[in-house]
Design a protein around this motif. Structure first.
Motif, PDB file in Angstrom:
ATOM      1  N   VAL A  78       0.841  -1.194   0.000  1.00 20.48           N
ATOM      2  CA  VAL A  78       0.000   0.000   0.000  1.00 20.48           C
ATOM      3  C   VAL A  78       0.880   1.249   0.000  1.00 20.48           C
ATOM      4  O   VAL A  78       1.962   1.268   0.584  1.00 20.48           O
ATOM      5  N   LEU A  79       0.393   2.278  -0.657  1.00 22.24           N
ATOM      6  CA  LEU A  79       1.099   3.558  -0.759  1.00 22.24           C
ATOM      7  C   LEU A  79       0.272   4.645  -0.109  1.00 22.24           C
ATOM      8  O   LEU A  79      -0.931   4.765  -0.378  1.00 22.24           O
ATOM      9  N   VAL A  80       0.915   5.440   0.733  1.00 22.73           N
ATOM     10  CA  VAL A  80       0.270   6.608   1.347  1.00 22.73           C
ATOM     11  C   VAL A  80       1.111   7.829   1.016  1.00 22.73           C
ATOM     12  O   VAL A  80       2.255   7.947   1.479  1.00 22.73           O
ATOM     13  N   THR A  81       0.580   8.739   0.215  1.00 22.24           N
ATOM     14  CA  THR A  81       1.304   9.983  -0.041  1.00 22.24           C
ATOM     15  C   THR A  81       1.035  10.951   1.105  1.00 22.24           C
ATOM     16  O   THR A  81      -0.043  10.949   1.698  1.00 22.24           O
ATOM     17  N   GLY A  82       2.036  11.770   1.426  1.00 23.41           N
ATOM     18  CA  GLY A  82       1.894  12.632   2.591  1.00 23.41           C
ATOM     19  C   GLY A  82       1.709  11.804   3.846  1.00 23.41           C
ATOM     20  O   GLY A  82       0.854  12.101   4.690  1.00 23.41           O
ATOM     21  N   GLY A  83       2.537  10.759   3.988  1.00 17.70           N
ATOM     22  CA  GLY A  83       2.319   9.781   5.042  1.00 17.70           C
ATOM     23  C   GLY A  83       3.175   9.948   6.270  1.00 17.70           C
ATOM     24  O   GLY A  83       3.380   8.971   7.001  1.00 17.70           O
ATOM     25  N   THR A  84       3.664  11.145   6.536  1.00 12.98           N
ATOM     26  CA  THR A  84       4.581  11.330   7.663  1.00 12.98           C
ATOM     27  C   THR A  84       3.957  12.003   8.881  1.00 12.98           C
ATOM     28  O   THR A  84       4.602  12.123   9.919  1.00 12.98           O
ATOM     29  N   SER A  85       2.714  12.431   8.772  1.00 12.51           N
ATOM     30  CA  SER A  85       2.063  13.083   9.911  1.00 12.51           C
ATOM     31  C   SER A  85       0.557  13.028   9.737  1.00 12.51           C
ATOM     32  O   SER A  85       0.045  12.679   8.663  1.00 12.51           O
TER      33      SER A  85
ATOM     34  N   VAL B  74       5.466   5.170   2.186  1.00 12.13           N
ATOM     35  CA  VAL B  74       4.994   6.527   2.454  1.00 12.13           C
ATOM     36  C   VAL B  74       5.867   7.523   1.711  1.00 12.13           C
ATOM     37  O   VAL B  74       7.051   7.275   1.453  1.00 12.13           O
ATOM     38  N   THR B  75       5.275   8.645   1.349  1.00  9.49           N
ATOM     39  CA  THR B  75       6.024   9.724   0.725  1.00  9.49           C
ATOM     40  C   THR B  75       5.867  10.996   1.540  1.00  9.49           C
ATOM     41  O   THR B  75       4.936  11.155   2.326  1.00  9.49           O
ATOM     42  N   GLY B  76       6.788  11.912   1.316  1.00  9.05           N
ATOM     43  CA  GLY B  76       6.761  13.215   1.962  1.00  9.05           C
ATOM     44  C   GLY B  76       7.922  14.034   1.459  1.00  9.05           C
ATOM     45  O   GLY B  76       8.727  13.553   0.649  1.00  9.05           O
ATOM     46  N   ARG B  77       8.028  15.255   1.938  1.00  8.65           N
ATOM     47  CA  ARG B  77       9.111  16.142   1.481  1.00  8.65           C
ATOM     48  C   ARG B  77      10.215  16.316   2.502  1.00  8.65           C
ATOM     49  O   ARG B  77      11.324  16.716   2.149  1.00  8.65           O
TER      50      ARG B  77
ATOM     51  N   ALA C 210      11.294  13.589   8.810  1.00  6.19           N
ATOM     52  CA  ALA C 210       9.963  13.043   9.079  1.00  6.19           C
ATOM     53  C   ALA C 210       9.779  11.705   8.386  1.00  6.19           C
ATOM     54  O   ALA C 210       9.154  10.783   8.928  1.00  6.19           O
ATOM     55  N   LEU C 211      10.326  11.574   7.185  1.00  7.09           N
ATOM     56  CA  LEU C 211      10.260  10.299   6.469  1.00  7.09           C
ATOM     57  C   LEU C 211      10.993   9.207   7.231  1.00  7.09           C
ATOM     58  O   LEU C 211      10.497   8.083   7.368  1.00  7.09           O
ATOM     59  N   ASP C 212      12.177   9.527   7.723  1.00  8.27           N
ATOM     60  CA  ASP C 212      12.958   8.540   8.466  1.00  8.27           C
ATOM     61  C   ASP C 212      12.218   8.095   9.724  1.00  8.27           C
ATOM     62  O   ASP C 212      12.201   6.901  10.068  1.00  8.27           O
ATOM     63  N   GLN C 213      11.607   9.058  10.416  1.00  4.71           N
ATOM     64  CA  GLN C 213      10.877   8.736  11.642  1.00  4.71           C
ATOM     65  C   GLN C 213       9.663   7.869  11.324  1.00  4.71           C
ATOM     66  O   GLN C 213       9.369   6.903  12.049  1.00  4.71           O
ATOM     67  N   ALA C 214       8.946   8.204  10.240  1.00  2.00           N
ATOM     68  CA  ALA C 214       7.776   7.408   9.862  1.00  2.00           C
ATOM     69  C   ALA C 214       8.184   5.986   9.510  1.00  2.00           C
ATOM     70  O   ALA C 214       7.545   5.018   9.944  1.00  2.00           O
TER      71      ALA C 214
ATOM     72  N   PRO D 256     -21.747  19.028  15.097  1.00  2.68           N
ATOM     73  CA  PRO D 256     -22.727  18.512  16.055  1.00  2.68           C
ATOM     74  C   PRO D 256     -22.128  17.628  17.140  1.00  2.68           C
ATOM     75  O   PRO D 256     -22.613  17.634  18.281  1.00  2.68           O
ATOM     76  N   LEU D 257     -21.070  16.873  16.833  1.00  2.00           N
ATOM     77  CA  LEU D 257     -20.424  16.059  17.855  1.00  2.00           C
ATOM     78  C   LEU D 257     -19.652  16.897  18.869  1.00  2.00           C
ATOM     79  O   LEU D 257     -19.226  16.387  19.905  1.00  2.00           O
ATOM     80  N   GLY D 258     -19.420  18.168  18.572  1.00  3.45           N
ATOM     81  CA  GLY D 258     -18.778  19.070  19.510  1.00  3.45           C
ATOM     82  C   GLY D 258     -17.273  18.936  19.621  1.00  3.45           C
ATOM     83  O   GLY D 258     -16.675  19.405  20.592  1.00  3.45           O
ATOM     84  N   ARG D 259     -16.644  18.314  18.634  1.00  2.00           N
ATOM     85  CA  ARG D 259     -15.191  18.142  18.678  1.00  2.00           C
ATOM     86  C   ARG D 259     -14.653  17.948  17.275  1.00  2.00           C
ATOM     87  O   ARG D 259     -15.400  17.686  16.331  1.00  2.00           O
ATOM     88  N   PHE D 260     -13.322  18.082  17.149  1.00  2.00           N
ATOM     89  CA  PHE D 260     -12.636  17.708  15.924  1.00  2.00           C
ATOM     90  C   PHE D 260     -12.541  16.179  15.864  1.00  2.00           C
ATOM     91  O   PHE D 260     -12.572  15.485  16.888  1.00  2.00           O
ATOM     92  N   GLY D 261     -12.410  15.659  14.654  1.00  2.00           N
ATOM     93  CA  GLY D 261     -12.178  14.238  14.501  1.00  2.00           C
ATOM     94  C   GLY D 261     -10.749  13.872  14.867  1.00  2.00           C
ATOM     95  O   GLY D 261      -9.877  14.732  15.020  1.00  2.00           O
ATOM     96  N   LYS D 262     -10.517  12.576  14.994  1.00  2.00           N
ATOM     97  CA  LYS D 262      -9.183  12.058  15.289  1.00  2.00           C
ATOM     98  C   LYS D 262      -8.628  11.379  14.044  1.00  2.00           C
ATOM     99  O   LYS D 262      -9.367  10.727  13.305  1.00  2.00           O
ATOM    100  N   PRO D 263      -7.321  11.531  13.781  1.00  2.00           N
ATOM    101  CA  PRO D 263      -6.741  10.897  12.601  1.00  2.00           C
ATOM    102  C   PRO D 263      -7.048   9.410  12.495  1.00  2.00           C
ATOM    103  O   PRO D 263      -7.312   8.905  11.393  1.00  2.00           O
ATOM    104  N   ALA D 264      -7.051   8.696  13.619  1.00  2.00           N
ATOM    105  CA  ALA D 264      -7.323   7.259  13.576  1.00  2.00           C
ATOM    106  C   ALA D 264      -8.738   6.964  13.112  1.00  2.00           C
ATOM    107  O   ALA D 264      -8.986   5.917  12.488  1.00  2.00           O
ATOM    108  N   GLU D 265      -9.676   7.871  13.394  1.00  2.00           N
ATOM    109  CA  GLU D 265     -11.059   7.669  12.937  1.00  2.00           C
ATOM    110  C   GLU D 265     -11.151   7.780  11.424  1.00  2.00           C
ATOM    111  O   GLU D 265     -11.896   7.032  10.777  1.00  2.00           O
TER     112      GLU D 265
END
Length: 249
Positions: free
Chosen positions: A9-16, A35-38, A42-46, A210-219
């Motif tokens: 699988v490929l995720v572009t912009g996959g470092t954060s 994963v890709t990124g600039r 951040a790439l190494d850490q991911a 309506p849920l009263g919050r921001f979403g979470k990346p994992a969601e």
């Protein structure tokens, strides 16, 4: 679950943010993740968090040449793809009187031209049954002030999901869009606003959910994986909105 065991699988912009959360979710279900990124650090850490088989490739998501370079790099390693999450994007908000050509070009090059030509370059590398998910946005639907350029770019990729699915289905691949509402990611720190304006804007946006919050990346990641897996094989050329009900008001 191991829905992506032995899958590439490929995720572009996959470092954060959403990209990294999705890459980690794929890896947790057995995928070999690219994963890709600039930013190289951040790439190494991911890569270190995604397992020994992961690949992290420095790439410019707004560049046609970069799209071809990424496809060539994968091809050279003999990699065929089972899922692609085109997540790399930019969000710069400005009122009509403040928009200039450079903001327009940056937004459309990154959010529209980049994904389009990345799909073109990757098409020969897609396995039968492959899924492409493009990161959209509810801004394409809600008419938020100062979002005209960003919203138009996301409306464009929603359209692309329909037409490109029609073109790629004969080869066994499908394209869909996941459009998040406001999500807790570093993207909100890159809107070109000072801290006070950013905080006021975030509070104003949250008041509309309506849920009263921001979403979470994992969601958001969980829905990307659903759209990428065989269980969603009957979902083609469409958009799923994950916004805590914001666009229903």
């Amino acid at each position: 679950m191991n829905r992506f065991q032995n899958k590439n699988v490929l995720v572009t912009g996959g470092t954060s943010g959403i990209g990294l959360a999705t890459a980690l979710a794929y890896a947790a279900e057995g995928a070999r993740v690219i994963v890709t990124g600039r930013d190289q650090a951040a790439l190494d850490q991911a890569a270190s968090s995604l397992g020994a088989d992961a690949l992290a490739i420095r790439n410019d998501a707004a560049s046609i040449a970069g799209s071809r370079e990424l496809a060539n790099a994968l091809s050279a390693k003999g990699i065929k793809l089972d899922a692609v999450f085109l997540n790399a994007g930019v969000a710069k908000f400005a009122t009509l009187d403040a928009v200039d050509e450079s903001l327009w070009d940056l937004t459309f090059n990154t959010n529209v031209k980049g994904p389009y030509f990345q799909i073109q370059a990757l098409a020969p590398l897609l396995n039968a049954g492959a899924s492409i998910v493009i990161n959209g946005s509810i801004n394409a639907h809600i008419g938020m002030p100062a979002s005209s350029v960003y919203a138009a770019s996301k409306a464009a990729v929603i359209s692309l999901a329909k037409t490109l699915s029609a073109e790629l289905l004969p080869a066994g691949a499908r394209v869909n869009v996941l459009s998040p509402g406001p999500v807790e990611t570093p993207l909100y720190g890159k809107l070109g606003m000072d801290q006070a304006t950013l905080e006021a804007t975030a509070a104003q946006i949250q008041s509309q959910v309506p849920l009263g919050r921001f979403g979470k990346p994992a969601e958001i990641a969980s829905t990307v994986l659903h759209l990428s897996a065989p269980e969603s094989a009957f979902i083609v050329g469409t958009e799923i909105v994950a916004d805590g009900g914001m666009s229903q008001l």
